[in-house]
Design a protein around this motif. Sequence first.
Motif, PDB file in Angstrom:
ATOM      1  N   VAL A 133       2.892  -5.773  -4.212  1.00 30.30           N
ATOM      2  CA  VAL A 133       1.928  -6.819  -3.885  1.00 30.30           C
ATOM      3  C   VAL A 133       0.938  -6.986  -5.041  1.00 30.30           C
ATOM      4  CG1 VAL A 133       0.201  -7.595  -2.217  1.00 30.30           C
ATOM      5  CG2 VAL A 133       2.180  -6.269  -1.449  1.00 30.30           C
ATOM      6  N   ASP A 134       0.527  -8.234  -5.274  1.00 35.53           N
ATOM      7  CA  ASP A 134      -0.433  -8.524  -6.335  1.00 35.53           C
ATOM      8  C   ASP A 134      -1.756  -7.822  -6.035  1.00 35.53           C
ATOM      9  OD1 ASP A 134      -1.983  -9.544  -8.340  1.00 35.53           O
ATOM     10  OD2 ASP A 134      -1.966 -11.609  -7.630  1.00 35.53           O
ATOM     11  N   PRO A 135      -2.217  -6.925  -6.917  1.00 38.55           N
ATOM     12  CA  PRO A 135      -3.472  -6.211  -6.662  1.00 38.55           C
ATOM     13  C   PRO A 135      -4.677  -7.135  -6.538  1.00 38.55           C
ATOM     14  CG  PRO A 135      -2.228  -5.152  -8.427  1.00 38.55           C
ATOM     15  CD  PRO A 135      -1.560  -6.449  -8.139  1.00 38.55           C
ATOM     16  N   GLN A 136      -4.629  -8.293  -7.214  1.00 39.64           N
ATOM     17  CA  GLN A 136      -5.754  -9.226  -7.120  1.00 39.64           C
ATOM     18  C   GLN A 136      -5.937  -9.711  -5.686  1.00 39.64           C
ATOM     19  OE1 GLN A 136      -7.740  -9.940  -9.623  1.00 39.64           O
ATOM     20  NE2 GLN A 136      -6.608  -9.400 -11.467  1.00 39.64           N
ATOM     21  N   GLN A 137      -4.848 -10.012  -5.011  1.00 44.49           N
ATOM     22  CA  GLN A 137      -4.929 -10.459  -3.628  1.00 44.49           C
ATOM     23  C   GLN A 137      -5.438  -9.349  -2.710  1.00 44.49           C
ATOM     24  OE1 GLN A 137      -1.162 -12.081  -2.408  1.00 44.49           O
ATOM     25  NE2 GLN A 137      -1.068 -13.566  -4.075  1.00 44.49           N
ATOM     26  N   LEU A 180       1.469   9.519  -5.322  1.00 46.73           N
ATOM     27  CA  LEU A 180       2.805  10.104  -5.468  1.00 46.73           C
ATOM     28  C   LEU A 180       2.756  11.620  -5.655  1.00 46.73           C
ATOM     29  CD1 LEU A 180       4.683   7.407  -7.586  1.00 46.73           C
ATOM     30  CD2 LEU A 180       4.904   7.897  -5.135  1.00 46.73           C
ATOM     31  N   PRO A 181       1.912  12.153  -6.556  1.00 45.90           N
ATOM     32  CA  PRO A 181       1.809  13.619  -6.630  1.00 45.90           C
ATOM     33  C   PRO A 181       1.278  14.232  -5.330  1.00 45.90           C
ATOM     34  CG  PRO A 181       0.929  12.629  -8.620  1.00 45.90           C
ATOM     35  CD  PRO A 181       1.157  11.514  -7.652  1.00 45.90           C
ATOM     36  N   ALA A 182       0.346  13.533  -4.671  1.00 48.31           N
ATOM     37  CA  ALA A 182      -0.168  14.048  -3.400  1.00 48.31           C
ATOM     38  C   ALA A 182       0.945  14.131  -2.356  1.00 48.31           C
ATOM     39  CB  ALA A 182      -1.298  13.151  -2.898  1.00 48.31           C
ATOM     40  N   ALA A 183       1.819  13.125  -2.346  1.00 50.21           N
ATOM     41  CA  ALA A 183       2.946  13.155  -1.418  1.00 50.21           C
ATOM     42  C   ALA A 183       3.879  14.328  -1.742  1.00 50.21           C
ATOM     43  CB  ALA A 183       3.710  11.838  -1.484  1.00 50.21           C
ATOM     44  N   ALA A 184       4.101  14.579  -3.047  1.00 50.90           N
ATOM     45  CA  ALA A 184       4.967  15.691  -3.438  1.00 50.90           C
ATOM     46  C   ALA A 184       4.354  17.029  -3.027  1.00 50.90           C
ATOM     47  CB  ALA A 184       5.197  15.650  -4.947  1.00 50.90           C
ATOM     48  N   ARG A 222     -13.409  -2.624  -9.954  1.00 49.71           N
ATOM     49  CA  ARG A 222     -13.790  -3.176 -11.254  1.00 49.71           C
ATOM     50  C   ARG A 222     -12.588  -3.827 -11.948  1.00 49.71           C
ATOM     51  NH1 ARG A 222     -16.567   1.906 -11.236  1.00 49.71           N
ATOM     52  NH2 ARG A 222     -18.815   1.587 -11.064  1.00 49.71           N
ATOM     53  N   ASP A 223     -11.415  -3.254 -11.774  1.00 47.42           N
ATOM     54  CA  ASP A 223     -10.187  -3.777 -12.367  1.00 47.42           C
ATOM     55  C   ASP A 223      -9.056  -3.536 -11.367  1.00 47.42           C
ATOM     56  OD1 ASP A 223      -7.906  -4.405 -13.755  1.00 47.42           O
ATOM     57  OD2 ASP A 223      -8.431  -3.286 -15.557  1.00 47.42           O
ATOM     58  N   PRO A 224      -8.674  -4.552 -10.584  1.00 41.40           N
ATOM     59  CA  PRO A 224      -7.687  -4.330  -9.521  1.00 41.40           C
ATOM     60  C   PRO A 224      -6.370  -3.738  -9.999  1.00 41.40           C
ATOM     61  CG  PRO A 224      -8.762  -6.461  -9.254  1.00 41.40           C
ATOM     62  CD  PRO A 224      -9.208  -5.921 -10.570  1.00 41.40           C
ATOM     63  N   ARG A 225      -5.852  -4.212 -11.116  1.00 44.06           N
ATOM     64  CA  ARG A 225      -4.553  -3.720 -11.577  1.00 44.06           C
ATOM     65  C   ARG A 225      -4.646  -2.247 -11.999  1.00 44.06           C
ATOM     66  NH1 ARG A 225      -1.159  -7.797 -11.584  1.00 44.06           N
ATOM     67  NH2 ARG A 225      -1.962  -9.921 -11.772  1.00 44.06           N
ATOM     68  N   SER A 226      -5.696  -1.908 -12.714  1.00 43.33           N
ATOM     69  CA  SER A 226      -5.876  -0.512 -13.103  1.00 43.33           C
ATOM     70  C   SER A 226      -6.087   0.372 -11.881  1.00 43.33           C
ATOM     71  CB  SER A 226      -7.073  -0.395 -14.057  1.00 43.33           C
ATOM     72  OG  SER A 226      -7.347   0.951 -14.364  1.00 43.33           O
ATOM     73  N   ALA A 227      -6.859  -0.121 -10.912  1.00 40.72           N
ATOM     74  CA  ALA A 227      -7.111   0.654  -9.693  1.00 40.72           C
ATOM     75  C   ALA A 227      -5.826   0.891  -8.915  1.00 40.72           C
ATOM     76  CB  ALA A 227      -8.131  -0.073  -8.821  1.00 40.72           C
ATOM     77  N   ALA A 228      -4.990  -0.139  -8.811  1.00 42.00           N
ATOM     78  CA  ALA A 228      -3.729   0.008  -8.081  1.00 42.00           C
ATOM     79  C   ALA A 228      -2.812   1.007  -8.775  1.00 42.00           C
ATOM     80  CB  ALA A 228      -3.052  -1.353  -7.942  1.00 42.00           C
ATOM     81  N   ARG A 229      -2.720   0.914 -10.102  1.00 41.16           N
ATOM     82  CA  ARG A 229      -1.858   1.857 -10.842  1.00 41.16           C
ATOM     83  C   ARG A 229      -2.339   3.291 -10.653  1.00 41.16           C
ATOM     84  NH1 ARG A 229      -1.914  -2.161 -14.948  1.00 41.16           N
ATOM     85  NH2 ARG A 229      -3.559  -1.009 -16.026  1.00 41.16           N
ATOM     86  N   VAL A 279       3.182  12.197   4.119  1.00 37.67           N
ATOM     87  CA  VAL A 279       4.094  11.872   3.007  1.00 37.67           C
ATOM     88  C   VAL A 279       4.636  10.452   3.166  1.00 37.67           C
ATOM     89  CG1 VAL A 279       6.307  12.437   1.952  1.00 37.67           C
ATOM     90  CG2 VAL A 279       4.709  14.266   2.564  1.00 37.67           C
ATOM     91  N   ALA A 280       5.027  10.093   4.386  1.00 41.40           N
ATOM     92  CA  ALA A 280       5.572   8.753   4.624  1.00 41.40           C
ATOM     93  C   ALA A 280       4.516   7.679   4.352  1.00 41.40           C
ATOM     94  CB  ALA A 280       6.080   8.645   6.064  1.00 41.40           C
ATOM     95  N   VAL A 281       3.291   7.920   4.807  1.00 44.49           N
ATOM     96  CA  VAL A 281       2.221   6.941   4.581  1.00 44.49           C
ATOM     97  C   VAL A 281       1.937   6.785   3.089  1.00 44.49           C
ATOM     98  CG1 VAL A 281      -0.248   6.521   4.900  1.00 44.49           C
ATOM     99  CG2 VAL A 281       1.148   7.250   6.834  1.00 44.49           C
ATOM    100  N   LEU A 282       1.881   7.898   2.358  1.00 48.78           N
ATOM    101  CA  LEU A 282       1.595   7.832   0.919  1.00 48.78           C
ATOM    102  C   LEU A 282       2.705   7.090   0.172  1.00 48.78           C
ATOM    103  CD1 LEU A 282       0.213  11.441   0.308  1.00 48.78           C
ATOM    104  CD2 LEU A 282      -1.085   9.306   0.339  1.00 48.78           C
ATOM    105  N   LEU A 283       3.952   7.364   0.518  1.00 45.02           N
ATOM    106  CA  LEU A 283       5.065   6.682  -0.148  1.00 45.02           C
ATOM    107  C   LEU A 283       5.077   5.185   0.188  1.00 45.02           C
ATOM    108  CD1 LEU A 283       7.943   9.296   0.276  1.00 45.02           C
ATOM    109  CD2 LEU A 283       6.584   8.807  -1.778  1.00 45.02           C
ATOM    110  N   ALA A 284       4.827   4.866   1.451  1.00 49.35           N
ATOM    111  CA  ALA A 284       4.807   3.460   1.846  1.00 49.35           C
ATOM    112  C   ALA A 284       3.659   2.714   1.149  1.00 49.35           C
ATOM    113  CB  ALA A 284       4.663   3.341   3.359  1.00 49.35           C
ATOM    114  N   ALA A 285       2.500   3.346   1.085  1.00 52.65           N
ATOM    115  CA  ALA A 285       1.364   2.706   0.413  1.00 52.65           C
ATOM    116  C   ALA A 285       1.641   2.521  -1.077  1.00 52.65           C
ATOM    117  CB  ALA A 285       0.107   3.541   0.620  1.00 52.65           C
ATOM    118  N   SER A 286       2.272   3.498  -1.695  1.00 53.09           N
ATOM    119  CA  SER A 286       2.612   3.376  -3.125  1.00 53.09           C
ATOM    120  C   SER A 286       3.586   2.228  -3.356  1.00 53.09           C
ATOM    121  CB  SER A 286       3.214   4.683  -3.640  1.00 53.09           C
ATOM    122  OG  SER A 286       2.288   5.736  -3.521  1.00 53.09           O
TER     123      SER A 286
END
Length: 368
Positions: free
Chosen positions: A80-84, A40-44, A26-33, A67-74
């Motif tokens: 990267v632009d969330p809209q793209q 990040l908390p899940a990785a911790a 519904r809102d790419p920027r909000s979803a990405a944030r 942990v590595a996958v979560l950090l890399a994805a974050s």
Amino acid sequence: MTTPPVTDAAPDARARGRLQRWFGTRDPRSAARLAVWVMLPAAAVQAGFALLVDQGLVADVGSWLTVAVLLAASAALARVDPQQLDARGVLALIPLGGAVILSTLNWVTSDTSAAAQVFAVLPTLWAASQLRAPGAWLVAGLSGISNAVLVLHLEPLERAIPDAAFVAATLSMATALLVHAGHRQERLVAELREQATVDALTGLVTRHVLDAAMAGAVGGGSGHGTALVLVDVDHFKTINDQRGHPVGDDALRHLAEVLRRAVRDGDAIVSRLGGDELAVLLSSCPVDVAERRAHDLVAAVRANPLPLADGGFLPMTVSVGVAQSPTHARDPRELYSTADRALYEAKRGGRDRAVAATTTPTGPLSAA
């Protein structure tokens, strides 16, 4: 020299549109944030399990890979632009990937505890709050199925069935509630946007829409120019004082309908500026045509009196000022002020008439 083949982009555009409707946010920027704040908390937490809990070598390796996958994805979401990403359906892969990773870890660790199953709800909650309904239900279904397979494999049947049913019901209820809330919020936002662009009394577009259209049309150097016609109801205060404000409102609605019928929808925007002042923006309109159409509007209002509730008719007339760019103005502000001066000339000249601007542009050409 060979001419490169022409490719039709329409199928690709349609495919992207379907992807967006099914798996977009519904809102790419909000979803990405929000995804970053979840990952990040899940990785911790996962790093804490790997460091403090004796899980075995395979589980530790899986935890650190997670942990590595979560950090890399974050990090990727932050760069990267969330809209793209959203346009390609990539953001929908976040909860899907999360569901798969959590199910795999629980399988490797043979963990069917309540804590593990509750933690697996997080991807579904994110998807239900951020994705369109089809994507949200896909994530909920995948999470429910993977959890059911896990508990049916690791637990006795008499315990596995209630656990799987409880988790599936929880995921379904959470998804239904959040998807419904998202739809409701979107409807409210759409209504607010419509209120900002459409005048509630007349149904015409607002000044904001007119200004945006005029900024895009004036000074572009294309077509035959752009004309602005300002329309003011003659003796409108007298109508309100003698007939009452409800009749005054009827007069404005009637005038809006007369103007709509008098112009062609394809090349005109009819707007209510406020009070009893309306405007018509004519695109690709030479100056002589603009003047003629301004006179036509005056005649149309004169020929269509307002029907009254008692069966009678109330004659109405308007004063009209018209200016054209680039003949009379170089930018939207000058176009409006020039048309406004012509309008007051019409009112001073006796009303029930149209007056065309006679001034020439004074400023440099504006690339509005």
